[in-house]
Design a protein around this motif. Sequence first.
Motif, PDB file in Angstrom:
ATOM      1  N   GLY A  20      66.194  48.565 -83.759  1.00 13.65           N
ATOM      2  CA  GLY A  20      66.677  48.196 -82.292  1.00 13.65           C
ATOM      3  C   GLY A  20      68.287  48.583 -82.177  1.00 13.65           C
ATOM      4  N   ARG A  27      76.586  43.247 -75.841  1.00 10.20           N
ATOM      5  CA  ARG A  27      76.543  43.856 -74.140  1.00 10.20           C
ATOM      6  C   ARG A  27      78.082  43.315 -72.926  1.00 10.20           C
ATOM      7  NH1 ARG A  27      75.276  43.891 -68.853  1.00 10.20           N
ATOM      8  NH2 ARG A  27      73.668  44.947 -68.238  1.00 10.20           N
ATOM      9  N   GLU A  29      79.756  40.949 -70.414  1.00 10.01           N
ATOM     10  CA  GLU A  29      79.070  39.944 -69.734  1.00 10.01           C
ATOM     11  C   GLU A  29      78.712  40.760 -68.415  1.00 10.01           C
ATOM     12  OE1 GLU A  29      82.131  36.929 -69.424  1.00 10.01           O
ATOM     13  OE2 GLU A  29      81.946  36.581 -71.849  1.00 10.01           O
ATOM     14  N   LEU A  30      77.733  40.027 -67.691  1.00 12.44           N
ATOM     15  CA  LEU A  30      76.591  40.739 -66.073  1.00 12.44           C
ATOM     16  C   LEU A  30      78.579  40.449 -65.196  1.00 12.44           C
ATOM     17  CD1 LEU A  30      73.573  38.815 -65.985  1.00 12.44           C
ATOM     18  CD2 LEU A  30      74.019  40.886 -65.874  1.00 12.44           C
ATOM     19  N   ASN A  31      78.162  41.065 -64.365  1.00 12.47           N
ATOM     20  CA  ASN A  31      79.191  41.311 -62.735  1.00 12.47           C
ATOM     21  C   ASN A  31      80.817  41.277 -63.633  1.00 12.47           C
ATOM     22  OD1 ASN A  31      77.596  40.314 -61.063  1.00 12.47           O
ATOM     23  ND2 ASN A  31      77.484  38.565 -62.724  1.00 12.47           N
ATOM     24  N   LYS A  32      81.089  41.862 -64.857  1.00 16.30           N
ATOM     25  CA  LYS A  32      82.275  42.759 -65.170  1.00 16.30           C
ATOM     26  C   LYS A  32      82.774  43.859 -64.328  1.00 16.30           C
ATOM     27  CE  LYS A  32      85.394  41.384 -69.402  1.00 16.30           C
ATOM     28  NZ  LYS A  32      84.755  41.937 -71.309  1.00 16.30           N
ATOM     29  N   LEU A  34      84.362  47.441 -65.137  1.00 11.93           N
ATOM     30  CA  LEU A  34      84.145  47.620 -66.434  1.00 11.93           C
ATOM     31  C   LEU A  34      84.322  49.009 -65.923  1.00 11.93           C
ATOM     32  CD1 LEU A  34      80.693  46.619 -68.309  1.00 11.93           C
ATOM     33  CD2 LEU A  34      83.514  45.717 -69.300  1.00 11.93           C
ATOM     34  N   SER A  35      85.204  49.073 -67.028  1.00 11.47           N
ATOM     35  CA  SER A  35      86.009  51.155 -66.538  1.00 11.47           C
ATOM     36  C   SER A  35      84.332  51.863 -67.274  1.00 11.47           C
ATOM     37  CB  SER A  35      87.541  51.545 -67.028  1.00 11.47           C
ATOM     38  OG  SER A  35      87.339  51.125 -69.110  1.00 11.47           O
ATOM     39  N   ASP A  36      84.790  53.030 -66.950  1.00 12.76           N
ATOM     40  CA  ASP A  36      83.773  54.466 -67.039  1.00 12.76           C
ATOM     41  C   ASP A  36      83.591  54.979 -68.791  1.00 12.76           C
ATOM     42  OD1 ASP A  36      82.217  54.600 -63.965  1.00 12.76           O
ATOM     43  OD2 ASP A  36      83.713  56.766 -64.222  1.00 12.76           O
ATOM     44  N   TRP A  39      81.962  50.934 -70.230  1.00  7.69           N
ATOM     45  CA  TRP A  39      80.619  51.543 -70.276  1.00  7.69           C
ATOM     46  C   TRP A  39      80.432  51.985 -71.029  1.00  7.69           C
ATOM     47  CZ3 TRP A  39      76.862  47.530 -68.872  1.00  7.69           C
ATOM     48  CH2 TRP A  39      75.688  48.588 -68.287  1.00  7.69           C
ATOM     49  N   PHE A  42      79.491  51.010 -74.585  1.00  7.89           N
ATOM     50  CA  PHE A  42      78.430  50.028 -74.933  1.00  7.89           C
ATOM     51  C   PHE A  42      77.116  50.939 -74.801  1.00  7.89           C
ATOM     52  CE2 PHE A  42      75.025  47.820 -72.050  1.00  7.89           C
ATOM     53  CZ  PHE A  42      74.541  47.280 -73.698  1.00  7.89           C
ATOM     54  N   VAL A  43      76.844  51.806 -73.758  1.00  7.60           N
ATOM     55  CA  VAL A  43      75.494  52.243 -73.255  1.00  7.60           C
ATOM     56  C   VAL A  43      75.830  53.579 -75.009  1.00  7.60           C
ATOM     57  CG1 VAL A  43      73.886  53.600 -72.125  1.00  7.60           C
ATOM     58  CG2 VAL A  43      75.289  51.361 -71.240  1.00  7.60           C
ATOM     59  N   TYR A  44      76.485  54.153 -75.019  1.00  4.94           N
ATOM     60  CA  TYR A  44      76.197  55.251 -75.751  1.00  4.94           C
ATOM     61  C   TYR A  44      76.516  55.884 -76.945  1.00  4.94           C
ATOM     62  CZ  TYR A  44      74.088  57.581 -70.942  1.00  4.94           C
ATOM     63  OH  TYR A  44      73.914  57.859 -70.143  1.00  4.94           O
ATOM     64  N   PHE A  56      69.859  45.914 -85.432  1.00  5.71           N
ATOM     65  CA  PHE A  56      68.891  44.569 -85.192  1.00  5.71           C
ATOM     66  C   PHE A  56      67.802  45.305 -85.545  1.00  5.71           C
ATOM     67  CE2 PHE A  56      71.639  44.137 -81.170  1.00  5.71           C
ATOM     68  CZ  PHE A  56      71.858  42.569 -81.982  1.00  5.71           C
ATOM     69  N   ALA A  84      68.627  35.651 -85.070  1.00  2.00           N
ATOM     70  CA  ALA A  84      69.273  36.407 -83.966  1.00  2.00           C
ATOM     71  C   ALA A  84      70.397  35.646 -83.667  1.00  2.00           C
ATOM     72  CB  ALA A  84      68.448  36.546 -82.477  1.00  2.00           C
TER      73      ALA A  84
END
Lengths: 89, 998
Positions: A20, A27, A29-32, A34-36, A39, A42-44, A56, A84
């Motif tokens: 995983g 990750r 937090e929601l609604n935070k 974020l600059s490109d 983000w 985090f994603v890539y 994981f 976890a």
Amino acid sequence: MLYINCPHCGMRSQNEFSYGGDASVKRPELNKELSDQEWDNFVYNRKSLRGKHLEFWQHISGCRQWIKVERDTATHEIFKTFKADEEVA
Amino acid sequence: MTQAFRIENVGLINRDKKLSFKFNGKTYFGYEGDTLASALLANGVHLVGRSFKYHRPRGFFGAGVDEPYAVVQLYRNGETEPNIKATEQELFEGLEAKSVNCWPSVNFDIGAINNFLKIFLPAGFYYKTFMWPKSFWYQIYEPFIRKAAGLGVASTKHDKERYEHKYEYSDLLIAGSGPSGLASAYAAAKNGAKVILAEDKPRFGGTLLTSDVNIGNQSGKDWAEGIIAELKTMPNVVVKNRSQIFGYYDHNMLVMSEKVSDHLPSTKKYHPNKRLWYIRAKEVLISSGSIERPIVFGNNDTPGVMLSSAAKEYLKVYGVLVGRRPLVFTNNDSGYETAIEFKKHGVDPVVLDSRKNPESEIIDEAKNLGINIKNSYVVVAAQGYKKVKSADIASISEDKKQLGKMENILCDCICVSGFWTPTIHLASQSGNKIKFKEEIDAFVPGQSKQNEITLGAANGVFSLEETLKNSFKAGSELSKKITENDIEIAIPNVVEKKSSQHDKFWCVPLPKGKNYKRFLDFQNDVAVSDIEIALREGYRSIEHVKRYTTLGMATDQGKTSNLNGLQLVSEIENKVVPAVGHTTFRPPYTPVSIGAIVGREVGKHSKPTRKSPMHSWHEKNNAVFVDAGVWLRPRYYKRGNENLFEGSKREAKNVRTNVGVCDVTTLGKIDIKGPDAAELLNRVYTNAWLKLPIGKARYGVMLREDGIVMDDGTTTRISENHYHMTTTTAQAANVLSHLEYYLQLVWPELNVNVVSTTEQWAGAAIAGPKSRDLLQKLFPNSDVSNEGLPFMGYIEGDLFGVKARIFRISFSGELAYEVNVESDYGNFMWEKIMEVGEEFNIQPYGTEALSTLRIEMGHVAGSELDGRTIPYDNALEGLVSKKKDFIGKRSLQRSAFTVEDRQRIVGVVPLDKQTSIPEGSHLVKDDKAPLPNPKLGHISASCWSVEYDNPFSLAILKDGKNMIGQKLFAMSPLKNKVIPVEIVSSHYVDPKGERVRS
């Protein structure tokens, strides 16, 4: 084939698990706002380390729990596994 | 045929059981316990094949796993298998084998012309020659090489044999049943450890079967038999013969291939052909022994030249003489042991020893027997084409550079011994840092990485006494750690003859004016001159030299050639061997059947086949099935001579006009419970979920964090904290894992539980204008009116006494419902629907009609949600909330996802309203544009619109929003089609969605 100590079930072969990714990535937090770049990181963006790596795994054909595994990416040595919610020392 | 080379009363074969077999069409006889090699040698057959490159005649070189030549095509029980070593294949009644690498026959081989052209085929020949011109490759070079090369032919038939996999765990796994394997297994077993002892040969005992030694006042062979017999009685021990441990993997997992049936004329009923063992061992003891090294000399590939240890094995195990005038060429004492065995059986050998004045007990014995020994003598070249007829021999100077006067002596075989190479493959595979041991001029295991220890000859220890002592000790100590038992074992006394130092000499120099081929790698035809060329051309790394010359790259993986290759490189380069390094040892140690690796996972067994509870009904009603993920689903229900197109059209049409029923059991279903269930859905889906009332369903789309659509489906609120989620058939498992990931790792504070209920519910979709009338009759006590059960409504009902869940949802775009009952009642539900539906002209419909119905409605499915599209691309941006955050939302702001001309779903109709557009076709502006023609989009799904009676397709098209009304071309080079098309709305039928709400 790795031999992974599931903190819930005990020693099980790798083919019971699914990988995983990097467990050190948190990750946002929601609604935070974020600059490109934040983000994208985090994603890539992953470090692809050689050596000790926290990752994981899900015991998908067992207890279905997501766990954390501290593994050496070069030697495949597994140092420790964590539940976890367990703090990694 | 008589077995002219078999001697009486010698060997371990069963002379009471005579077996007949065929080799290259000719019938021979052998005995039970023979290998194909020993049986052929008993009949005086030495020519078994042709070499890979030069097609030179080849015979037998070894007697086991190290064999580089004797690879045959085997025929057994109507099947054929290539790449079988004759030295490993046990004889059975009716065995048939043929030579490979030769055409038209092994005796007359056209390819042998390469032998005379060999000056043109040096190392790197293929790389240099077949490069240019490029067009020649496919037309000339490749077909030529393919025809000429190869080690046999794979069968094109389905393999009838069964192969099994087995998982096993042990305290100690011991690889090899020679003296070290037996001693360590015995000690560990006595301590109560769980032991697996594996032997690749049919007989246990390894070198004890052939050496002239005594252990505890018995012969080595008798001692080995006693130990094995005792081990077999112990419940904590598994002993396996015909079982090769071929790979050492991470975390002390080893894989072993057990040949269960290869020694029998046919596989017994319910038995596998081979069994692959995955063994997880706490400790691994490697007792794999060693392989004799050849000495390199001229024409050393002539049939009749073989390892001296092999000659001894043929004699002592099989009672076969490999020749009647043997010449033994050695640089150590092992050659004398073979010579002594010859002498004892009435054959006079000549021994050539490269050493000047060696002295040892073994040599004394040979001298006492009157064996003719020539010191400081070497074989310069073998003479004879298809069989050794004589040898050119000469004395050699002390520095091994100068040859004396050449003499020719008659002989019919040359038994060669260049000392021993420990078999360190498993240790090396485990990660052991192997090291060079100067005393034996070979690599041995060094620092262990995993729990592994190497013993005996594999560790470079050739004294039996020392080996036994070490092995008993290792077996005791390792098992003691595990079982805490410490049973003392008396180490038996050993009588063995002491050896003297071997000579550091492996390659006989060429005499002046002679140009003999001196082979290092016999299977790939790599000669000394090839290594010289590679080095001259600048290759330095041993890995490069290996690949350029193909040294050690044949199916024997250089078991008899690698070390001589290294030795040669080190000499030419003037380096010590450890500085040259060694090539990597990779699994498998020996070739393993693909069948064994695949095991039972063939055909339908590669994945479990899942069937819905209504499957037998479908079968009875002429359903034609299709694989949908792991499920089998009816594609259509065949009536009369209908084909797929006609049947699916009829079914789809009936849904649009009357009512149809479709088995939707395969949809993924996830039960979600907990006070935070709505919050979870709100974060997972792109649309809002916090205000969904009880008894209502909602369509939702979920994304991955990168913004790509992951899955879609409806989720229904059953009660206050209880939701029922559906996923697509294909993504069911992934979605569950996805939810578990976020619940367990990212938002553990959410109080929610999720569980798959896919198997618990059977589902039937009832669709069509008459579906409400049917539903009313199925549930007479429920209010299923448009008010009582509106679109996206949910109620529970009573289906003739069975509790049912009724959802008013629609994939077909018609007025439609989905009824779920517990799986056990699935067939009951289905039969009731068909029975009650008869008056409404109900017909079951399959996946093909299902697709047609959804395509012409413009509903997306897997072919659009293909892992490359975002909500906008699927015209689902209306479901993307602007107010709340959800998984993947931030990615939708990426510039590529927000460009004006972003790809989007459209409908596509051929201008002629006749030609179906193949799925996967590219949409282009100009069908005549030069290649590569710029692609604007692709056809994702095609159907025959039953509403308009013409072909209709969905496509994902660049700037799809502004392309409606445009004329383009759909091109399918695969189907050789160019179809002029018009772009239309993806909502081809009922664009306002009135039917589902009616």
